[in-house]
Design a protein around this motif. Structure first.
Motif, PDB file in Angstrom:
ATOM      1  N   PHE A   1      -5.638  -7.652   8.983  1.00 54.42           N
ATOM      2  CA  PHE A   1      -5.395  -6.737  10.094  1.00 54.42           C
ATOM      3  C   PHE A   1      -6.676  -6.234  10.760  1.00 54.42           C
ATOM      4  O   PHE A   1      -6.667  -5.895  11.934  1.00 54.42           O
ATOM      5  CB  PHE A   1      -4.572  -5.542   9.608  1.00 54.42           C
ATOM      6  N   THR A   2      -7.750  -6.117  10.022  1.00 57.35           N
ATOM      7  CA  THR A   2      -8.983  -5.569  10.597  1.00 57.35           C
ATOM      8  C   THR A   2      -9.893  -6.650  11.158  1.00 57.35           C
ATOM      9  O   THR A   2     -10.706  -6.389  12.043  1.00 57.35           O
ATOM     10  CB  THR A   2      -9.778  -4.794   9.530  1.00 57.35           C
ATOM     11  N   GLY A   3      -9.782  -7.859  10.651  1.00 53.35           N
ATOM     12  CA  GLY A   3     -10.723  -8.906  10.999  1.00 53.35           C
ATOM     13  C   GLY A   3     -11.993  -8.756  10.177  1.00 53.35           C
ATOM     14  O   GLY A   3     -12.220  -7.739   9.517  1.00 53.35           O
ATOM     15  N   GLY A   4     -12.830  -9.764  10.204  1.00 55.63           N
ATOM     16  CA  GLY A   4     -14.075  -9.725   9.448  1.00 55.63           C
ATOM     17  C   GLY A   4     -14.172 -10.872   8.462  1.00 55.63           C
ATOM     18  O   GLY A   4     -13.414 -11.844   8.536  1.00 55.63           O
ATOM     19  N   SER A   5     -15.118 -10.757   7.540  1.00 57.21           N
ATOM     20  CA  SER A   5     -15.350 -11.805   6.539  1.00 57.21           C
ATOM     21  C   SER A   5     -15.105 -11.260   5.141  1.00 57.21           C
ATOM     22  O   SER A   5     -15.374 -10.085   4.869  1.00 57.21           O
ATOM     23  CB  SER A   5     -16.791 -12.327   6.624  1.00 57.21           C
ATOM     24  N   LEU A   6     -14.590 -12.098   4.292  1.00 55.61           N
ATOM     25  CA  LEU A   6     -14.318 -11.731   2.909  1.00 55.61           C
ATOM     26  C   LEU A   6     -14.895 -12.818   2.010  1.00 55.61           C
ATOM     27  O   LEU A   6     -14.616 -14.006   2.204  1.00 55.61           O
ATOM     28  CB  LEU A   6     -12.822 -11.571   2.678  1.00 55.61           C
ATOM     29  N   ILE A   7     -15.706 -12.415   1.048  1.00 53.59           N
ATOM     30  CA  ILE A   7     -16.362 -13.360   0.143  1.00 53.59           C
ATOM     31  C   ILE A   7     -16.061 -12.943  -1.291  1.00 53.59           C
ATOM     32  O   ILE A   7     -16.277 -11.784  -1.665  1.00 53.59           O
ATOM     33  CB  ILE A   7     -17.882 -13.389   0.361  1.00 53.59           C
ATOM     34  N   GLU A   8     -15.536 -13.865  -2.080  1.00 46.93           N
ATOM     35  CA  GLU A   8     -15.291 -13.610  -3.497  1.00 46.93           C
ATOM     36  C   GLU A   8     -16.343 -14.357  -4.315  1.00 46.93           C
ATOM     37  O   GLU A   8     -16.508 -15.567  -4.171  1.00 46.93           O
ATOM     38  CB  GLU A   8     -13.893 -14.068  -3.908  1.00 46.93           C
TER      39      GLU A   8
ATOM     40  N   ALA B   1     -20.748  -7.838 -13.350  1.00 50.05           N
ATOM     41  CA  ALA B   1     -21.555  -7.703 -12.140  1.00 50.05           C
ATOM     42  C   ALA B   1     -22.044  -6.264 -11.979  1.00 50.05           C
ATOM     43  O   ALA B   1     -21.333  -5.306 -12.264  1.00 50.05           O
ATOM     44  CB  ALA B   1     -20.727  -8.106 -10.927  1.00 50.05           C
ATOM     45  N   ASP B   2     -23.284  -6.131 -11.522  1.00 50.35           N
ATOM     46  CA  ASP B   2     -23.875  -4.827 -11.217  1.00 50.35           C
ATOM     47  C   ASP B   2     -23.592  -4.522  -9.742  1.00 50.35           C
ATOM     48  O   ASP B   2     -24.296  -5.000  -8.843  1.00 50.35           O
ATOM     49  CB  ASP B   2     -25.380  -4.860 -11.485  1.00 50.35           C
ATOM     50  N   LEU B   3     -22.537  -3.741  -9.484  1.00 48.04           N
ATOM     51  CA  LEU B   3     -22.122  -3.484  -8.110  1.00 48.04           C
ATOM     52  C   LEU B   3     -23.200  -2.768  -7.308  1.00 48.04           C
ATOM     53  O   LEU B   3     -23.397  -3.050  -6.121  1.00 48.04           O
ATOM     54  CB  LEU B   3     -20.823  -2.660  -8.102  1.00 48.04           C
ATOM     55  N   GLN B   4     -23.907  -1.828  -7.961  1.00 47.67           N
ATOM     56  CA  GLN B   4     -24.944  -1.084  -7.255  1.00 47.67           C
ATOM     57  C   GLN B   4     -26.081  -2.013  -6.802  1.00 47.67           C
ATOM     58  O   GLN B   4     -26.602  -1.887  -5.694  1.00 47.67           O
ATOM     59  CB  GLN B   4     -25.498   0.024  -8.152  1.00 47.67           C
ATOM     60  N   LYS B   5     -26.415  -2.960  -7.642  1.00 49.00           N
ATOM     61  CA  LYS B   5     -27.471  -3.919  -7.303  1.00 49.00           C
ATOM     62  C   LYS B   5     -27.027  -4.829  -6.167  1.00 49.00           C
ATOM     63  O   LYS B   5     -27.811  -5.160  -5.267  1.00 49.00           O
ATOM     64  CB  LYS B   5     -27.820  -4.740  -8.545  1.00 49.00           C
ATOM     65  N   ILE B   6     -25.755  -5.235  -6.199  1.00 48.58           N
ATOM     66  CA  ILE B   6     -25.217  -6.086  -5.130  1.00 48.58           C
ATOM     67  C   ILE B   6     -25.214  -5.322  -3.805  1.00 48.58           C
ATOM     68  O   ILE B   6     -25.560  -5.873  -2.750  1.00 48.58           O
ATOM     69  CB  ILE B   6     -23.800  -6.568  -5.489  1.00 48.58           C
ATOM     70  N   ARG B   7     -24.865  -4.033  -3.851  1.00 50.81           N
ATOM     71  CA  ARG B   7     -24.890  -3.224  -2.626  1.00 50.81           C
ATOM     72  C   ARG B   7     -26.314  -3.119  -2.072  1.00 50.81           C
ATOM     73  O   ARG B   7     -26.517  -3.132  -0.848  1.00 50.81           O
ATOM     74  CB  ARG B   7     -24.322  -1.821  -2.912  1.00 50.81           C
TER      75      ARG B   7
ATOM     76  N   THR C   1     -18.297  -3.628   2.051  1.00 49.79           N
ATOM     77  CA  THR C   1     -17.540  -3.061   0.936  1.00 49.79           C
ATOM     78  C   THR C   1     -17.667  -3.996  -0.257  1.00 49.79           C
ATOM     79  O   THR C   1     -17.328  -5.181  -0.166  1.00 49.79           O
ATOM     80  CB  THR C   1     -16.054  -2.892   1.305  1.00 49.79           C
ATOM     81  N   VAL C   2     -18.162  -3.464  -1.377  1.00 46.10           N
ATOM     82  CA  VAL C   2     -18.357  -4.260  -2.596  1.00 46.10           C
ATOM     83  C   VAL C   2     -17.534  -3.645  -3.711  1.00 46.10           C
ATOM     84  O   VAL C   2     -17.663  -2.453  -4.006  1.00 46.10           O
ATOM     85  CB  VAL C   2     -19.847  -4.292  -3.001  1.00 46.10           C
ATOM     86  N   GLN C   3     -16.660  -4.438  -4.316  1.00 49.21           N
ATOM     87  CA  GLN C   3     -15.808  -3.928  -5.387  1.00 49.21           C
ATOM     88  C   GLN C   3     -15.439  -5.045  -6.348  1.00 49.21           C
ATOM     89  O   GLN C   3     -15.521  -6.228  -6.005  1.00 49.21           O
ATOM     90  CB  GLN C   3     -14.531  -3.312  -4.802  1.00 49.21           C
ATOM     91  N   ASN C   4     -15.067  -4.647  -7.564  1.00 46.81           N
ATOM     92  CA  ASN C   4     -14.579  -5.628  -8.538  1.00 46.81           C
ATOM     93  C   ASN C   4     -13.224  -6.146  -8.094  1.00 46.81           C
ATOM     94  O   ASN C   4     -12.440  -5.454  -7.456  1.00 46.81           O
ATOM     95  CB  ASN C   4     -14.476  -5.006  -9.924  1.00 46.81           C
ATOM     96  N   PHE C   5     -12.939  -7.374  -8.482  1.00 40.42           N
ATOM     97  CA  PHE C   5     -11.701  -8.028  -8.076  1.00 40.42           C
ATOM     98  C   PHE C   5     -11.069  -8.690  -9.286  1.00 40.42           C
ATOM     99  O   PHE C   5     -11.407  -9.809  -9.641  1.00 40.42           O
ATOM    100  CB  PHE C   5     -11.986  -9.072  -6.985  1.00 40.42           C
ATOM    101  N   GLY C   6     -10.200  -7.952  -9.960  1.00 40.48           N
ATOM    102  CA  GLY C   6      -9.505  -8.499 -11.125  1.00 40.48           C
ATOM    103  C   GLY C   6     -10.222  -8.285 -12.426  1.00 40.48           C
ATOM    104  O   GLY C   6      -9.631  -7.885 -13.417  1.00 40.48           O
ATOM    105  N   SER C   7     -11.534  -8.534 -12.478  1.00 41.17           N
ATOM    106  CA  SER C   7     -12.309  -8.337 -13.699  1.00 41.17           C
ATOM    107  C   SER C   7     -13.713  -7.875 -13.320  1.00 41.17           C
ATOM    108  O   SER C   7     -14.099  -7.917 -12.141  1.00 41.17           O
ATOM    109  CB  SER C   7     -12.384  -9.642 -14.514  1.00 41.17           C
ATOM    110  N   SER C   8     -14.475  -7.455 -14.317  1.00 40.81           N
ATOM    111  CA  SER C   8     -15.827  -6.960 -14.061  1.00 40.81           C
ATOM    112  C   SER C   8     -16.786  -8.084 -13.662  1.00 40.81           C
ATOM    113  O   SER C   8     -17.871  -7.822 -13.140  1.00 40.81           O
ATOM    114  CB  SER C   8     -16.363  -6.236 -15.302  1.00 40.81           C
ATOM    115  N   LYS C   9     -16.384  -9.342 -13.881  1.00 37.65           N
ATOM    116  CA  LYS C   9     -17.239 -10.482 -13.539  1.00 37.65           C
ATOM    117  C   LYS C   9     -16.999 -10.998 -12.124  1.00 37.65           C
ATOM    118  O   LYS C   9     -17.781 -11.794 -11.624  1.00 37.65           O
ATOM    119  CB  LYS C   9     -17.017 -11.630 -14.539  1.00 37.65           C
ATOM    120  N   ASP C  10     -15.902 -10.586 -11.522  1.00 38.52           N
ATOM    121  CA  ASP C  10     -15.550 -11.046 -10.179  1.00 38.52           C
ATOM    122  C   ASP C  10     -15.770  -9.918  -9.179  1.00 38.52           C
ATOM    123  O   ASP C  10     -15.381  -8.774  -9.421  1.00 38.52           O
ATOM    124  CB  ASP C  10     -14.100 -11.519 -10.127  1.00 38.52           C
ATOM    125  N   VAL C  11     -16.369 -10.254  -8.042  1.00 41.33           N
ATOM    126  CA  VAL C  11     -16.715  -9.260  -7.028  1.00 41.33           C
ATOM    127  C   VAL C  11     -16.163  -9.711  -5.680  1.00 41.33           C
ATOM    128  O   VAL C  11     -16.215 -10.895  -5.333  1.00 41.33           O
ATOM    129  CB  VAL C  11     -18.249  -9.081  -6.928  1.00 41.33           C
TER     130      VAL C  11
END
Length: 319
Positions: free
Chosen positions: A45-52, A59-65, A77-87
């Motif tokens: 609905f918003t448009g844009g790009s999504l990368i898994e 994964a260190d989310l703060q480092k990725i940000r 927007t950076v968040q875990n997806f299903g498990s701590s290893k998937d972003v």
């Protein structure tokens, strides 16, 4: 049809004022959340790009940000997806990206190079792109789809039963949609096309329950000579209770399995349907019937019209 003794009837309508007050509170709460938090619109609905992206370790989310900030994507927007290893990384729409997906792929490659430099175990699992105009069109068409469904249902039930039942049924369906979507607003769960499909399925599920209940009420209004409108509605709801509960429980079991084992991609769909089944069962028992009763439904409104055939008296006199 086996008729129940009034003593064996569950007094559903005795708490209709409490149930209506509860429904009004939930609806107001949903609207309050819409105005303050809004919906967490998905990429559809918003448009844009999504990368898994997947990593071998958590994964260190703060480092990725920080990496995203360095690349100039401060609104990512950076968040875990299903498990701590998937972003999951979500980016705002790229200007003029409606014309080509090349820019989106180039951005994805650039991000992956930076993440690989940070952690060489980073692996791209998928990349998706939706232009902003396409996302806006999907949002508009989705809203029109729900509105069209409610209008068609209003016309059908008014022709099939009676206008009081039609208003009760459509009010119950609108009640289910508002509260279900409100849940996603309150919890901040992403609202995408799969969730919209689930909301439309909730409309169909709730309508099925409401039609069954309305048909039994109409049947009992015609067959039962004793009892007022409230007693007959209580009898009808009691008679259909076992069917309603069996259907709801078996559906909920399947949805629980989808929620637990289906993975993140189908999680929003399962949550919407599971909550919709619960709220739809509640509304078919209390909201639709309570509104019809409050509008003054009576036996006279549902009695079939007797049409006298021309020449019927003469035909009856013939041997």
């Amino acid at each position: 049809m086996q008729l129940l003794n009034l003593k064996d009837t569950i007094k559903f309508m005795s708490i209709r004022r409490f149930s209506m007050a509860l429904s009004i509170i939930l609806i107001l709460g949903a609207f309050a959340s819409f105005m303050t938090k809004g919906l967490n619109w998905g990429l559809d609905f918003t448009g844009g790009s999504l990368i898994e992206v997947s990593f071998d370790q958590s994964a260190d989310l703060q480092k990725i940000r920080s990496v995203m900030d360095e690349e100039g994507f401060r609104d990512a927007t950076v968040q875990n997806f299903g498990s701590s290893k998937d972003v999951l990384i979500r980016l705002a729409p790229i200007e003029n990206a409606d014309k080509t997906t090349a820019d989106s792929k180039m951005v994805g490659n650039r991000i992956m190079q930076s993440l690989t430099a940070m952690d060489d175990t980073a692996t791209m699992r998928r990349i998706e792109f939706v232009g902003p105009s396409v996302g806006g069109e999907l949002r508009e068409q989705g809203g029109l789809a729900m509105l069209t469904a409610l209008i068609c249902i209003l016309i059908y039930v008014a022709m099939r039963f009676e206008w009081r039942f039609a208003l009760g049924s459509v009010s119950a369906l609108a009640h289910d949609v508002i509260i279900t979507v409100g849940l996603f607003s309150v919890l901040g769960i992403e609202f995408d096309l799969t969730v919209l499909a689930a909301v439309l399925a909730v409309i169909g599920y709730s309508l099925n329950d409401t039609i069954v209940v309305s048909d039994r009420i109409r049947e009992n209004f015609i067959k039962l000579r004793q009892g007022d409108a409230e007693e007959i509605i209580n009898i009808s709801l009691t008679q259909t209770l076992s069917r309603t509960m069996i259907t709801s429980i078996t559906t909920a079991l399947v949805l629980f399995a989808l929620l637990l084992m289906g993975g993140e991609l189908i999680k929003g769909f399962a949550i919407a349907l599971l909550f919709g089944v619960v709220i739809g069962t509640y509304s078919s028992v209390y909201v639709a019937s309570s509104i019809a009763l409050g509008l003054g439904i009576s036996k006279e409104d549902l009695m079939p019209t007797v049409v006298e055939k021309e020449g019927a008296d003469q035909d009856a006199m013939m041997p």
